[in-house]
Design an enzyme around this catalytic site. Structure first.
Site, PDB file in Angstrom:
ATOM      1  CD  GLU A 182      -2.858  -1.336   2.342  1.00  0.00           C
ATOM      2  OE1 GLU A 182      -2.559  -0.739   3.442  1.00  0.00           O
ATOM      3  OE2 GLU A 182      -3.663  -2.363   2.211  1.00  0.00           O
ATOM      4  CG  ASP A 204      -2.752   4.262   5.426  1.00  0.00           C
ATOM      5  OD1 ASP A 204      -3.624   4.762   5.776  1.00  0.00           O
ATOM      6  OD2 ASP A 204      -2.909   3.346   4.827  1.00  0.00           O
TER       7      ASP A 204
END
Ligand code: ADP
Ligand code: MG
Length: 621
Positions: A182, A204
């Site tokens: 990711e 994140d």
């Protein structure tokens, strides 16, 4: 399923062969699909124009299913059959699952299952429902079949979790081009891969989780140098902090929440979340709720929000500090900070990150979409649609792979940070006279002892013809495909007997184990860097020696005797330091030789020009 072709760098693929590659962010709470259209990556909407699909699947009476918003809406009424946060279960055994989930888990060897009215469901099947929904959306949107997909996974996912994700995609009828991390996808979305190198942090903050990753980019290849975070810290905690503040502000003890009805609690949570999201664009917001007949109201402003959530934001920064320490980096070495996850829309979070790194974080892409957009760019490129001389993006093996040898030692065959796909082999032999079978134990880790590494698989090679100890030649080959999935084979070279195994690792490595293994591998990083510097210096030295020698072989007559002796002395000096293992000394001696041969090189160049000019008159030049 056919593999997609990858065009040669610099060659645009035939436009008739345009392949459709999609990128999927398979998230814990939300999932998205994106694709490159007209050269731009964009998220694909459903018929109602929504790009976010809640990662929730509900199994209905009579065999139907609801996926996404409808399923989310019935979570409170039908908790046992409404499966949310299934990502936390992928590739996990019951003992590894820490999250409190409202549905019923069943202990199964390898991976847990979920008991629903539609029978036992594997997390892989539930994820496949979400992936198939996104695949149909993409097919509708292009009105064509999809050739392949890049799917993102957290950087800390181990082989078991990656394999489970890949299985889910296959079950959903998707041709998996590659799984990518990711944070890597987010960095690609911001075009950071177009720089040649650098260190980047990806922050994140989602709904229920916080992940920090430190990436190093070298020649277009991202390597994850550290990961960290908190699997129980996210936007939901900010909502809870606001709810608690609202109760306190109205003189209600926080403990009283327990006595509220489920629907009142859900309403309180929803209001708090709405207020939080409003404060990302406004300075203050009015809260008004009636909980079980009791009215609560308050005006919440940004300053108060910052105060009541400061401890949460601080916890994210502590994790960032830890990750930097793991990577042995200072925060001033980070050249870019990428913000991912809906919660990074909060100005208080952006400010905290800005203050911490002393630089403006990258926030101009939609933080919900950035991972899917990067995956789409990667899929587009893997599908051979991007011409030009862009480097192919490569991932690397995070921890070394090897096999057990006598004495409980690990022989590393594929080193960590090797780019994938890759295939590497090494020959082994038998230990005893007449030995006809060999037990192979595949391991992953950076340590020398089997006990310190992670066991991935065991298999046996049988039918080796009896020979004296040490006579058999057994070639063990490791093949890692583009998704980081491993096949190990062993072949006795004389007789041709062969055995192989696809490493489907025993599912369920605990988070602490992964963190520990990564930690151990990071602590060897410094040695790795030194070793690499030495190898590079030696290669340069060899190249310089070879070039000088061949120049001397051809043109030594150009040199006066003392010049020749000086060059010989410089070469001898370099040959002497080369094996000593001191990269700086080798570099210095290489430099001296390069300097000492400059005049000689100039003489050779003059000679070459004179030869080229000989016999030609001015007009022909
Ligand atoms: P995940 O990665 O966990 O699936 P997301 O990245 O989609 O989650 O983030 C969801 C979180 O982002 C929720 O807590 C939501 O309240 C929060 N969020 C979304 N939009 C905003 C906003 N405008 N301001 C503050 N928080 C937001
Ligand atoms: Mg996310």
């Amino acid at each position: 399923m056919a593999l997609l072709q990858i065009s040669e760098p610099g060659q645009a693929p035939d436009p008739h062969q345009r392949r459709i590659g999609i990128g999927i962010d398979l998230g814990t709470t939300h999932s998205l699909v994106a694709a490159v259209r007209h050269g731009v990556a964009e998220c694909l909407p459903d018929e109602q124009g929504r790009v976010i699909l809640p990662s929730v699947v509900r199994y209905l009476e009579g065999g139907g299913r609801q996926i996404g918003l409808d399923a989310l809406a019935s979570q409170v009424d039908d908790p046992l059959n409404t499966i949310a946060s299934v990502k936390r279960l992928m590739g996990r055994g019951l003992a590894d699952v820490k999250a409190q989930l409202p549905y019923e888990l069943i202990d199964k060897p390898g991976m847990v299952a979920i008991r629903t009215r539609a029978g036992e469901k594997s997390p892989v099947e539930v994820s496949a429902e979400i992936l198939a929904t996104l695949r149909y959306r993409a097919e509708d949107s292009f009105n064509a079949d999809i050739d392949g997909a890049v799917i993102t996974v957290p950087a800390y996912f181990d082989e078991a979790q990656r394999q489970a994700t890949k299985d889910a995609a296959q079950l959903a009828g998707l041709n998996v081009l590659r799984l990518i991390n990711e944070p890597t996808a987010a960095a690609i979305a911001y075009g950071l891969d177009h720089q040649s190198e650098g260190l980047f942090a990806v922050y994140d903050l989602g709904g229920g989780t916080f992940d920090i990753s430190i990436l190093r980019l070298t020649r277009g290849v991202f390597e994850v140098v550290a990961t960290g975070g908190d699997s129980a810290l996210g936007g939901d905690d900010y909502d809870r902090a606001i709810a608690d503040w609202l109760l306190a502000h109205n003189g209600v003890a926080a403990a009283a929440v327990a006595s509220l009805s489920a629907s009142a609690r859900a309403q309180l949570h929803r209001q708090a979340r709405q207020a939080k999201e409003t404060l990302s664009t406004q300075d203050s917001v009015a809260l008004d709720v009636v909980l079980d007949g009791r009215p609560l109201s308050a005006k919440l402003d940004r300053t108060t929000l910052a105060q009541v959530t400061a401890a949460l934001t601080d916890r994210t920064l502590s994790a960032v500090r830890r990750a930097l320490r793991d990577a042995q980096l200072g925060k001033d070495e980070i050249q870019g900070v990428v913000m991912v996850g809906g919660s990074t829309r909060m100005p208080v979070v952006q400010e905290a990150v800005r203050a911490f790194f002393g630089r403006e974080p990258l926030t101009n892409l939609n933080p919900d979409e950035v991972v899917a957009l990067g995956a789409a760019l990667s899929a587009h490129q893997l599908g051979g649609n991007r011409g030009g001389d862009d480097l192919l993006l490569l991932d690397v093996i995070p921890l070394s792979l090897g096999i057990e040898t006598m004495g409980g030692l690990v022989e590393r065959i594929v080193p960590r940070n090797q780019t994938i796909p890759t295939a590497m082999a090494q020959d082994f032999t038998t230990y005893k006279d007449g030995q006809t079978a060999l037990a192979l134990h595949v391991l992953q880790g950076e340590r020398d002892l089997v006990a310190d590494c992670r066991s991935l698989a065991r298999f046996e090679l049988r039918g080796i013809p009896p020979m004296a100890a040490g006579a058999a030649r057994i070639r063990v080959s490791f093949t890692v495909d583009a998704d980081g999935l491993l096949t190990v084979s062993a072949r006795e070279q004389l007789s041709g007997v062969e055995a192989q195994i696809d490493v489907k690792p025993s599912y369920g490595l605990a988070d602490e184990d992964i963190a520990r293994m990564l930690q151990e591998s990071f602590s060897t990083a410094q040695q790795d860097i030194q070793a690499r510097a030495l190898a590079e210096a030696q290669v340069d030295a060899d190249r310089m020696l070879l070039a000088t020698q061949s120049a001397l072989d051809l043109d030594s007559e150009l040199l006066a005797q003392d010049e020749r002796l000086r060059i010989d002395a410089l070469m001898a000096a370099l040959r002497q330091v080369r094996p000593a293992g001191d990269a700086a000394a080798i570099e210095a001696a290489t430099q001296s030789l390069a300097h000492g041969t400059e005049a000689f090189a100039a003489m050779r160049m003059n000679k070459g020009i004179q030869q080229a000019l000989a016999g030609k008159n001015i007009a022909t030049i």
